[in-house]
Design a protein around this motif. Structure first.
Motif, short mmCIF file in Angstrom:
data_model
loop_
_atom_site.label_atom_id
_atom_site.label_comp_id
_atom_site.label_asym_id
_atom_site.label_seq_id
_atom_site.Cartn_x
_atom_site.Cartn_y
_atom_site.Cartn_z
N ALA A 1 0.82 -1.21 0.00
CA ALA A 1 0.00 0.00 0.00
C ALA A 1 0.85 1.26 0.00
O ALA A 1 0.30 2.38 0.02
N GLY A 2 2.19 1.11 0.00
CA GLY A 2 3.06 2.27 -0.08
C GLY A 2 3.73 2.66 1.21
O GLY A 2 4.42 3.68 1.27
N VAL A 3 3.53 1.87 2.27
CA VAL A 3 4.16 2.16 3.55
C VAL A 3 5.61 1.70 3.51
O VAL A 3 5.94 0.70 2.86
N GLU A 4 6.48 2.42 4.22
CA GLU A 4 7.87 1.99 4.27
C GLU A 4 7.97 0.65 4.99
O GLU A 4 7.09 0.26 5.75
N GLU A 5 9.05 -0.07 4.75
CA GLU A 5 9.25 -1.39 5.35
C GLU A 5 9.21 -1.29 6.88
O GLU A 5 10.01 -0.59 7.49
N PRO A 6 8.27 -2.00 7.51
CA PRO A 6 8.19 -1.91 8.98
C PRO A 6 9.32 -2.69 9.65
O PRO A 6 9.90 -3.61 9.06
N SER A 7 9.60 -2.33 10.88
CA SER A 7 10.52 -3.12 11.69
C SER A 7 9.70 -4.10 12.54
O SER A 7 8.56 -3.81 12.91
N PHE A 8 10.27 -5.26 12.81
CA PHE A 8 9.59 -6.30 13.56
C PHE A 8 10.12 -6.34 14.99
O PHE A 8 11.32 -6.19 15.22
N SER A 9 9.23 -6.58 15.95
CA SER A 9 9.64 -6.76 17.33
C SER A 9 8.57 -7.58 18.04
O SER A 9 7.53 -7.90 17.45
N THR A 10 8.83 -7.91 19.28
CA THR A 10 7.83 -8.60 20.09
C THR A 10 7.60 -7.80 21.37
O THR A 10 8.47 -7.05 21.81
N MET A 11 6.43 -7.99 21.94
CA MET A 11 6.06 -7.29 23.17
C MET A 11 5.65 -8.32 24.21
O MET A 11 4.79 -9.17 23.95
N GLU A 12 6.27 -8.25 25.38
CA GLU A 12 5.92 -9.15 26.47
C GLU A 12 4.71 -8.59 27.22
O GLU A 12 4.73 -7.44 27.66
N THR A 13 3.66 -9.36 27.34
CA THR A 13 2.43 -8.92 28.00
C THR A 13 1.98 -9.97 29.01
O THR A 13 2.52 -11.08 29.07
N ARG A 14 0.97 -9.64 29.78
CA ARG A 14 0.44 -10.60 30.74
C ARG A 14 -0.28 -11.75 30.05
O ARG A 14 -0.57 -12.78 30.66
N PHE A 15 -0.56 -11.59 28.75
CA PHE A 15 -1.19 -12.67 27.99
C PHE A 15 -0.16 -13.54 27.28
O PHE A 15 -0.49 -14.61 26.78
N GLY A 16 1.07 -13.07 27.23
CA GLY A 16 2.11 -13.77 26.50
C GLY A 16 2.82 -12.83 25.54
O GLY A 16 2.61 -11.62 25.56
N ARG A 17 3.67 -13.38 24.71
CA ARG A 17 4.45 -12.58 23.77
C ARG A 17 3.63 -12.32 22.50
O ARG A 17 3.06 -13.22 21.91
N LEU A 18 3.61 -11.04 22.08
CA LEU A 18 2.85 -10.63 20.90
C LEU A 18 3.75 -9.99 19.87
O LEU A 18 4.72 -9.29 20.22
N ASP A 19 3.43 -10.20 18.61
CA ASP A 19 4.20 -9.62 17.51
C ASP A 19 3.78 -8.17 17.26
O ASP A 19 2.60 -7.83 17.34
N ARG A 20 4.77 -7.35 16.91
CA ARG A 20 4.50 -5.93 16.67
C ARG A 20 5.28 -5.44 15.45
O ARG A 20 6.41 -5.84 15.21
N LEU A 21 4.64 -4.55 14.70
CA LEU A 21 5.27 -3.87 13.57
C LEU A 21 5.34 -2.38 13.88
O LEU A 21 4.40 -1.82 14.46
N THR A 22 6.44 -1.74 13.50
CA THR A 22 6.59 -0.30 13.71
C THR A 22 7.10 0.34 12.42
O THR A 22 8.00 -0.19 11.77
N PHE A 23 6.48 1.46 12.05
CA PHE A 23 6.94 2.17 10.86
C PHE A 23 6.60 3.65 10.99
O PHE A 23 5.77 4.06 11.81
N ASP A 24 7.29 4.44 10.18
CA ASP A 24 7.04 5.88 10.13
C ASP A 24 6.04 6.16 9.01
O ASP A 24 6.26 5.78 7.87
N ASP A 25 4.95 6.79 9.37
CA ASP A 25 3.89 7.09 8.40
C ASP A 25 3.77 8.59 8.26
O ASP A 25 3.06 9.25 9.01
N ALA A 26 4.51 9.15 7.31
CA ALA A 26 4.49 10.60 7.07
C ALA A 26 4.79 11.37 8.35
O ALA A 26 4.14 12.37 8.67
#
Length: 219
Positions: free
Chosen positions: A140-165
């Motif tokens: 859709a034209g977004v820059e390549e996101p970075s991948f990371s994980t987040m530790e939560t009380r439910f378990g580990r969750l996947d996260r994407l981060t990118f700069d949007d304008a």
């Protein structure tokens, strides 16, 4: 903890930090506060809320009420576009959802607060691999996101981060099997704890209200 700064000095540092952020001379609130202190101690006494309050005041002073609402709308428009993309493009995944994929804007942005360090935090309920979600964004034209994980009380969750304008956007994937409410506080020990959250319809309503205020203010 022994306080290093007087109330007046804390307020002065918060104001200077807000100016540094406004002028692009600091990347985030923490670095802005440290820069404003010029190497002196007391950074932990100046809260992010204090800096954001001054940032909002500076923006209102510079843009005026109507211009400020337009600024908020422009940030939320980025979130709405991303949420719409996720809701529609992931709607036919193997998650079992019929129609659009559940998605929500959470945190301060969900209340229309985007001062100092605008971040749009989006949660999406999907079992699509996080790489597939990233591919949809890039297509859709977004820059390549970075991948990371987040530790939560439910378990580990996947996260994407990118700069949007110029707006930092974080997408957290909630697997349907984990049954995590979109509004859940992921860190609190209280099972019913929640954070501000609005769905796609709510974001569109907020945008409509902001645009209506801008239109009436310029009439």
């Amino acid at each position: 903890m022994t306080r290093q700064l007087s109330n007046a000095r804390r307020d002065e540092v918060a104001r200077d930090a807000a100016r540094l952020l406004r002028d692009g001379r600091a990347q985030d609130i923490h670095s802005a506060v440290r820069a404003a202190l010029r190497g002196n101690p007391g950074a932990d006494e100046v809260t992010a809320g204090m800096v954001r309050e001054h940032a909002r005041g500076l923006a209102l002073e510079e843009l005026g009420a109507s211009g400020y609402r337009q600024h908020v709308a422009e940030v939320l428009e980025r979130a709405e576009e991303t949420m719409t993309l996720l809701a529609t493009q992931l709607g036919n995944s193997t998650s079992g959802w019929v129609g659009e994929t559940p998605v929500a804007l959470i945190g301060r942005a969900a209340r229309g607060l985007v001062d100092a360090d605008p971040v749009c935090r989006i949660r999406v309920v999907s079992d699509a691999p996080v790489g597939d979600i990233a591919a949809i964004l890039v297509a859709a034209g977004v820059e390549e996101p970075s991948f990371s994980t987040m530790e939560t009380r439910f378990g580990r969750l996947d996260r994407l981060t990118f700069d949007d304008a110029g707006v930092e956007t974080k997408i957290l994937r909630l697997p349907p099997a984990m049954r995590i409410p979109l509004h859940a506080d992921l860190q609190s020990d209280r099972p019913t704890a929640s954070v501000p959250a609005i769905d796609l319809v709510g974001v569109r309503r907020l945008l409509s209200a902001l645009r209506g205020d801008v239109a009436s203010g310029s009439a």
